[in-house]
Design an enzyme around this catalytic site. Structure first.
Site, mmCIF file in Angstrom:
data_model
loop_
_atom_site.group_PDB
_atom_site.id
_atom_site.type_symbol
_atom_site.label_atom_id
_atom_site.label_comp_id
_atom_site.label_asym_id
_atom_site.label_seq_id
_atom_site.Cartn_x
_atom_site.Cartn_y
_atom_site.Cartn_z
ATOM 1 N N GLU A 176 0.042 4.278 -7.130
ATOM 2 C CA GLU A 176 1.204 4.437 -7.927
ATOM 3 C C GLU A 176 0.607 5.010 -9.293
ATOM 4 O O GLU A 176 0.759 4.559 -10.388
ATOM 5 C CB GLU A 176 1.835 3.112 -8.363
ATOM 6 C CG GLU A 176 2.548 2.603 -7.305
ATOM 7 C CD GLU A 176 3.676 1.447 -7.552
ATOM 8 O OE1 GLU A 176 3.188 0.789 -8.485
ATOM 9 O OE2 GLU A 176 4.367 1.343 -6.916
ATOM 10 N N GLU A 370 4.761 1.640 0.637
ATOM 11 C CA GLU A 370 5.170 0.515 0.450
ATOM 12 C C GLU A 370 6.865 0.295 0.284
ATOM 13 O O GLU A 370 7.590 1.403 -0.083
ATOM 14 C CB GLU A 370 4.959 0.190 -1.029
ATOM 15 C CG GLU A 370 3.521 -0.290 -1.354
ATOM 16 C CD GLU A 370 3.141 -0.713 -2.796
ATOM 17 O OE1 GLU A 370 3.940 -1.042 -3.650
ATOM 18 O OE2 GLU A 370 1.964 -0.385 -3.119
HETATM 19 C C1 BGP Z 1 4.187 -1.766 -6.409
HETATM 20 C C2 BGP Z 1 2.603 -2.304 -6.253
HETATM 21 C C3 BGP Z 1 2.289 -3.430 -5.478
HETATM 22 C C4 BGP Z 1 3.128 -4.477 -5.328
HETATM 23 C C5 BGP Z 1 4.703 -4.014 -5.312
HETATM 24 C C6 BGP Z 1 5.452 -4.976 -5.288
HETATM 25 O O1 BGP Z 1 4.324 -1.490 -7.747
HETATM 26 O O2 BGP Z 1 1.839 -1.115 -5.979
HETATM 27 O O3 BGP Z 1 0.760 -3.804 -5.652
HETATM 28 O O4 BGP Z 1 2.750 -5.566 -5.814
HETATM 29 O O5 BGP Z 1 4.899 -2.900 -6.239
HETATM 30 O O6 BGP Z 1 5.772 -5.363 -6.811
HETATM 31 P P1 BGP Z 1 5.883 -6.914 -7.243
HETATM 32 O O7 BGP Z 1 4.829 -7.464 -6.628
HETATM 33 O O8 BGP Z 1 5.640 -6.527 -8.744
HETATM 34 O O9 BGP Z 1 7.045 -7.581 -6.763
#
Ligand code: BGP
Length: 471
Positions: A176, A370
């Site tokens: 990201e 993701e």
């Molecule tokens: C993205 C990241 C991840 C992951 C995901 C879910 O922004 O790359 O590392 O964690 O989001 O977000 P969260 O864990 O805050 O729910």
């Protein structure tokens, strides 16, 4: 229709699963300083955080993948994954970032992980930097704002490319990467003390990471000619709240400044045409050399990868409407969408829109690395009946299929968090994403036992039928 070689997968990140934060010669990383639930308070103001001592740090134990990796990869094997996206912790390879020689124990750990994946026919997809870096480099250089970090990162990349060249053929540079202009400590290890310099520092880090990405692309192609390397962007399409021209314009600006600006550097290898005006408005002056610009232009990425969880709505400055939280950005609540328990707006069609927009602009393959939904869950009779997760993932996969039918080249799909893990934004364990429940709570207490949820068999069937049976 999904192609025969479509990469069905799942994704995690080292600091959210591994634990064992000081084992195997590992050094302290930026992620090791992030507290549990309190982290939200500090995400945008990390200076105080790193000098505070908290009673609990989720990354220190996480879900203890470091000691459970065989069991966990066996589960991934049972799912039938074609690929598994994971990250290497830089601090396992170079504990401070500045050692002459890499840490053999750290290298060996990932050798073991890759061997185990390959044993089950799972292709590793490896992120070189997922929200962590050696804390030593933060203390010495203030992280990525200092260009000396570029060479240290290149050294780390060359070491892992050489070591894993026969095992890993898909690489991603920075997770990201567009988040650095919003979260400079989280994504760049930089603490900004002069608040008025926030934008300037953020864009300078982005520049430095773009140069580092070019050097990584160069090294990857030299060392592993049959590998592909991509960039990674957090992408939430920004919809105009209404058809008022000012709403349309402000959402266009937000999406460009916070998201796709970075893609211009990584994919096209140049600063976008609107840079001059944007930087003037933000009072940004960058330190950029011609040699760096040449690197950006010459070593662009092979593909784009994205995280996709949600879309956001936006409007002109004086417009008042209900707001909602989102992945690193909040925005206006879209009255047509439902939201997760954390306020992230659920929008499967937004994924089709995202894929079309990106492909229309850049014409390179896109890898969704993701996508998923965090939910509070309770184990009952040794399982969780997570029909809501199946519904969420099914709806998104259907829209990927539509985008492929539109003509978009989609390389693969990794759902986020196959095995419950620590939340990045909130540090909570109770924001669960997995097909597998892990018995650990928000304070790191529990048996660490793994239990399959209902969605486990559903995803196994999806992969087995190559996306034909989503029922
Ligand atoms: C993205 C990241 C991840 C992951 C995901 C879910 O922004 O790359 O590392 O964690 O989001 O977000 P969260 O864990 O805050 O729910």
């Amino acid at each position: 229709m999904f192609s025969k070689n479509f990469l069905w997968g799942a994704a995690t990140a080292a600091n959210q699963i591994e634990g064992a934060y000081l084992e195997g010669g590992k050094g302290l990383s930026t992620a090791d300083y992030l507290p549990g639930k309190e982290r939200i308070k500090y995400l945008f103001d990390p200076e105080q955080m790193i000098h505070t001592s908290f009673s609990f740090y989720p990354s220190h134990k996480a879900i203890d993948f470091y000691h459970h990796y065989k069991e966990d990869i066996r589960l991934l094997g049972q799912l039938g994954l074609k690929c598994y996206r994971m990250s290497i912790a830089w601090t396992r390879i170079f504990p401070t970032g500045e050692e002459e020689l890499p840490n053999e124990e750290g290298l060996k750990f990932y050798d073991n992980v890759f061997d185990e994946l390959i044993k089950y026919g799972i292709e590793p997809v490896v992120t070189l930097s997922h929200f962590e870096m050696p804390m030593y480099l933060v203390q010495k250089y203030n992280g990525w704002i200092d260009k000396r970090v570029i060479q240290l990162f290149e050294k780390y990349c060359r070491v892992v490319f050489n070591r894993y060249k026969d095992k890993v053929k898909y690489w991603l540079t920075f997770n990201e990467v567009n988040s650095v202009t919003k979260l400079p400590y989280h994504s760049g290890g930089t603490i900004i003390t002069e608040k008025e310099k926030f934008d300037e520092v953020g864009y300078q880090i982005l520049h430095n990471q773009a140069v580092a990405s070019s050097l990584a692309v160069k090294a990857c192609h030299e060392i592993i000619p049959d590998a592909q390397i991509g960039c990674m962007m957090q992408y939430s399409p920004i919809y105009p709240y209404s058809c008022h021209p000012e709403d349309v314009l402000s959402s266009l600006h937000l999406e460009r400044d916070r998201e796709t600006f970075s893609m211009e550097l990584f994919v096209r290898g140049e600063y976008p045409y609107y840079t001059k005006r944007l930087f003037k408005e933000l009072n940004v002056n960058l330190q950029v050399t011609q040699e760096e610009l040449n690197l950006l232009k010459t070593y662009t990425v092979d593909f784009i990868s994205i995280s996709y969880y949600m879309s956001l709505a936006w409007a002109r400055t004086d417009f008042v409407a209900e707001t909602t939280d989102g992945n690193q950005m909040s925005g206006l609540k879209n009255p047509y969408l439902e939201s997760s328990q954390w306020g992230w707006q659920i929008d499967p069609i937004g994924l089709r829109i995202a894929l079309n927009k990106l492909y229309d602009t850049y014409r390179v393959p896109i890898f969704i690395v993701e996508n998923g939904i965090g939910v509070k869950e309770k184990l009952e009779n040794n399982t969780v009946i997570d029909d809501y997760r199946i519904k969420y993932l099914r709806a998104h996969i259907e829209q990927i299929s539509e985008a492929i039918n539109d003509g978009v080249e989609v390389m693969g799909y990794c759902m986020w968090g196959p095995i419950d893990l620590i939340s990045n934004s909130t540090g909570e364990m109770s924001k669960r994403y997995g097909f597998v429940y892990v018995d650990v709570d928000d304070k790191g207490q529990g048996s660490f036992k793994r239990y399959k949820k209902k969605s486990f068999d559903w995803y196994r069937k999806v992969i087995k039928t190559n996306g034909e049976d989503l029922g």
